[in-house]
Each structure stands twice: as structure tokens, then as C-alpha cells.
Motif scaffolding. Sequence first.
Motif, PDB file in Angstrom:
ATOM      1  N   UNK A   1       0.876  -0.970   0.072  1.00  0.00           N
ATOM      2  CA  UNK A   1      -0.076   0.393   0.285  1.00  0.00           C
ATOM      3  C   UNK A   1       0.653   1.120   0.008  1.00  0.00           C
ATOM      4  N   UNK A   2       1.615   1.805   0.924  1.00  0.00           N
ATOM      5  CA  UNK A   2       2.406   2.312   1.052  1.00  0.00           C
ATOM      6  C   UNK A   2       3.535   2.653  -0.596  1.00  0.00           C
ATOM      7  N   UNK A   3       3.885   1.605  -0.684  1.00  0.00           N
ATOM      8  CA  UNK A   3       4.583   1.535  -2.296  1.00  0.00           C
ATOM      9  C   UNK A   3       4.320   2.399  -3.201  1.00  0.00           C
TER      10      UNK A   3
ATOM     11  N   UNK B   1      11.912   4.188  -4.274  1.00  0.00           N
ATOM     12  CA  UNK B   1      11.016   4.195  -3.962  1.00  0.00           C
ATOM     13  C   UNK B   1      10.295   2.870  -3.136  1.00  0.00           C
ATOM     14  N   UNK B   2      10.715   2.213  -3.208  1.00  0.00           N
ATOM     15  CA  UNK B   2      10.904   0.405  -2.829  1.00  0.00           C
ATOM     16  C   UNK B   2      11.111   0.501  -0.981  1.00  0.00           C
ATOM     17  N   UNK B   3      12.656   1.569  -0.847  1.00  0.00           N
ATOM     18  CA  UNK B   3      13.353   2.091  -0.203  1.00  0.00           C
ATOM     19  C   UNK B   3      12.151   2.904   0.868  1.00  0.00           C
ATOM     20  N   UNK B   4      11.563   4.328   0.076  1.00  0.00           N
ATOM     21  CA  UNK B   4      11.016   4.838   0.864  1.00  0.00           C
ATOM     22  C   UNK B   4       9.570   4.060   1.331  1.00  0.00           C
TER      23      UNK B   4
ATOM     24  N   UNK C   1       2.214   6.940  -7.324  1.00  0.00           N
ATOM     25  CA  UNK C   1       1.446   7.387  -7.120  1.00  0.00           C
ATOM     26  C   UNK C   1       2.547   8.991  -7.196  1.00  0.00           C
ATOM     27  N   UNK C   2       2.622   9.343  -6.037  1.00  0.00           N
ATOM     28  CA  UNK C   2       3.070  10.233  -5.955  1.00  0.00           C
ATOM     29  C   UNK C   2       4.287  11.195  -6.733  1.00  0.00           C
ATOM     30  N   UNK C   3       5.121  10.198  -6.978  1.00  0.00           N
ATOM     31  CA  UNK C   3       6.224  10.127  -8.316  1.00  0.00           C
ATOM     32  C   UNK C   3       5.606  10.227  -9.284  1.00  0.00           C
ATOM     33  N   UNK C   4       4.692   9.962  -9.553  1.00  0.00           N
ATOM     34  CA  UNK C   4       3.494   9.386 -11.272  1.00  0.00           C
ATOM     35  C   UNK C   4       4.660   8.004 -11.844  1.00  0.00           C
TER      36      UNK C   4
END
Length: 130
Positions: A45-47, A99-102, A52-55
Motif C-alpha cells: 500500500x505504501x509502495x 521508491x521501495x526504500x521509501x 503515485x506521488x512520483x507519477x
Amino acid sequence: MDFYLKEGGIRTRLPYGELDISGNENCGYRPFQLMVASVAGCSASVFRKVLEKKRIVIEDLHISAEVTRNPEEANRIESIELHYAVKGAHLDREKLEKTLEIARKNCSMIRTIENAVKITETLEIIKISD
């Protein structure tokens, strides 16, 4: 949350529905299954939100989890290996890995158990043509 005794296990009622929990798979979800599902579900869900935020547009996301348990320590979960298969066009491995790290840093379930359970993540990119 409130839990109630039922034949073969425990039940809780949540806004989405009832959840039966039991050490016996015939009577409900096993606690370790719920733990792994919580980690995988939260992380995914977070990923997805960060993508989405990074488009970053993806076509599909599949997560599989391999669990290692220690039968000599009450079947304690020792490790969870999450494998992310991301499908899409024009996907950049470096951006997906960042993105996965974030996502890992912002997943409350991973952060809760990361000092007790080894959690590893792998990434597979399935490219499609546009």
C-alpha cells in the motif's frame, strides 16, 4: 479491538467484516498468516502511494512472501522475504528501488517488527510495450 472466543479460535468484528483467528487453518486464519499479510499489505500500500506521488505509472503489482519459521522457538517467524513483481512500460529500476526504500521506511508494520524479524525485498520488473 475486541476479541471473542469461538469454537476452534477467536473472532473479532471489524468495519469490513468478521475475522476468525485460529491455530487450526480449518477454523480461521493462522496468526503467522495475518502477520505476513499485514507486512506485505502495508508495504504494498505504501509502495503504491509513493509510486503515485512520483507519477510512476505501473500496469500491475504482485507481491509474494516467503516465510522462514523456527520450530525450536514456538515456530517464531525469523524472516520474511518479499518479492515485488512490477509490470509496466518505461520502468526505471533505480527509481523503483528508491521508491521501495521509501516505502520500507514508511511502512508501519515493517518498522514495528524489523528489529525482531529479518525482512528482505527483491524487485522484478516486467516490461510491457506501449
